[in-house]
Design an enzyme around this catalytic site. Structure first.
Site, PDB file in Angstrom:
ATOM      1  N   GLU A   2       3.629  -5.905   7.738  1.00  0.00           N
ATOM      2  CA  GLU A   2       2.891  -4.781   8.322  1.00  0.00           C
ATOM      3  C   GLU A   2       3.146  -4.584   9.815  1.00  0.00           C
ATOM      4  OE1 GLU A   2       0.381  -5.802   4.665  1.00  0.00           O
ATOM      5  OE2 GLU A   2       1.659  -6.853   6.117  1.00  0.00           O
TER       6      GLU A   2
ATOM      7  N   ALA B 211       0.850  -1.192   0.000  1.00  0.00           N
ATOM      8  CA  ALA B 211       0.000   0.000   0.000  1.00  0.00           C
ATOM      9  C   ALA B 211       0.886   1.243   0.000  1.00  0.00           C
ATOM     10  CB  ALA B 211      -0.911  -0.009   1.221  1.00  0.00           C
TER      11      ALA B 211
ATOM     12  N   GLU C 204      -1.180  -9.416  -0.741  1.00  0.00           N
ATOM     13  CA  GLU C 204      -2.627  -9.579  -0.556  1.00  0.00           C
ATOM     14  C   GLU C 204      -3.343  -9.534  -1.902  1.00  0.00           C
ATOM     15  OE1 GLU C 204      -3.783  -7.811   3.707  1.00  0.00           O
ATOM     16  OE2 GLU C 204      -2.569  -6.423   2.528  1.00  0.00           O
TER      17      GLU C 204
ATOM     18  N   GLY D 122       0.308  -5.175   0.893  1.00  0.00           N
ATOM     19  CA  GLY D 122      -0.851  -5.159  -0.003  1.00  0.00           C
ATOM     20  C   GLY D 122      -0.575  -5.807  -1.340  1.00  0.00           C
TER      21      GLY D 122
END
Length: 261
Positions: A134, A64, A114, A111
């Site tokens: 994270e 992200a 993911e 991310g």
């Protein structure tokens, strides 16, 4: 429609989506919104029967856009909105009834991993590393990573990978079934295209899409619910012209001529 963060290539009913958000293809809120719109379009595009996602440059997706988090710290609603946006994108990719293949050309972290785990099939290049780091930021995976990683690897391994925040090589990703294949980087897109073609060539999309739906949706249902869905989709196919063509072609010992209806 023109896109800011991706480039598209369509060939032989396979659409290749290349993330192009330099320098590391991070998933900003605007990038996520664009990808969501794109996948909604691909779901309705009859000329797309399979999808490949890859990254431009050295990265698949570094994660992200952490810089975007700075202005949102201290606001729980903003945090919830970030998580909801990322989860919505990954849910839409996973729910696409057309095969989606992640061609992981480089680091897929946070991310990025993911996003890859929401795809139906994952191929890693020998230069790729994957991980969910994270916790090093005082956060947790929030685009579905805690759930999808557990479903793929089992609870103990998911706890290990998330709590240690360690990264995995391409070989280790395959060993843990996070990816299905590892190949040399120069062979990555060629391999992904061959895999995509094997999923759709010589097959009716009316059955391909129902098979994907049953497998993916069934993974989030009870066995009873999954079997009920399977029965219903099987029965629906008895009404299609493609099922009639496929059965007659088999009996007549010829190749079927499917019209995907």
């Amino acid at each position: 429609m023109s896109y800011k963060y991706v480039t598209l290539k369509k060939e032989h009913f396979i659409t290749t989506v290349t993330l192009n958000n330099p320098p590391a293809n991070t998933l900003s809120s605007s990038c996520i919104a664009e990808l969501r719109s794109l996948f909604q379009e691909l779901a309705a595009d009859d000329d797309t029967r399979a999808v490949i996602i890859t990254g431009e440059g050295r990265f698949f997706v570094a994660g992200a856009d952490i810089k975007e988090f700075v202005s949102k710290l201290g606001d729980q609603e903003q945090g919830l909105a970030l998580a909801e946006g990322g989860q919505a994108l990954c849910d839409e990719i996973e729910a696409l009834k057309k095969p989606v293949i992640a061609a992981i050309n480089g680091p897929a972290l946070g991310g990025g991993l993911e996003l890859a785990m929401s795809c139906h099939f994952r191929i890693v290049s020998d230069e790729a590393v994957v991980g969910l780091p994270e916790l090093k930021l005082g956060l947790i995976p929030a685009f579905g990573g805690t759930q999808r990683l557990r479903n793929i690897t089992g609870t103990a391994t998911a706890l290990d990978l998330i709590l240690t925040s360690r990264t995995l090589s391409a070989h280790d990703a395959v060993e843990l079934k996070i990816a299905q294949l590892a190949v040399k980087k120069e062979e990555l897109l060629k391999t992904a295209t061959a895999v995509a073609a094997s999923f759709i060539e010589g097959k009716s999309m009316t059955s391909v899409m129902r098979a994907v739906e049953c497998i993916i949706q069934g993974s989030n249902e009870s066995m009873e619910q999954g079997l009920e869905r399977e029965r219903k989709r099987f029965a629906e196919l008895f009404l299609t012209s493609d099922a009639k063509e496929g059965i007659h072609a088999f009996v007549e010992k010829r190749k079927p001529d499917f019209h995907h209806s």
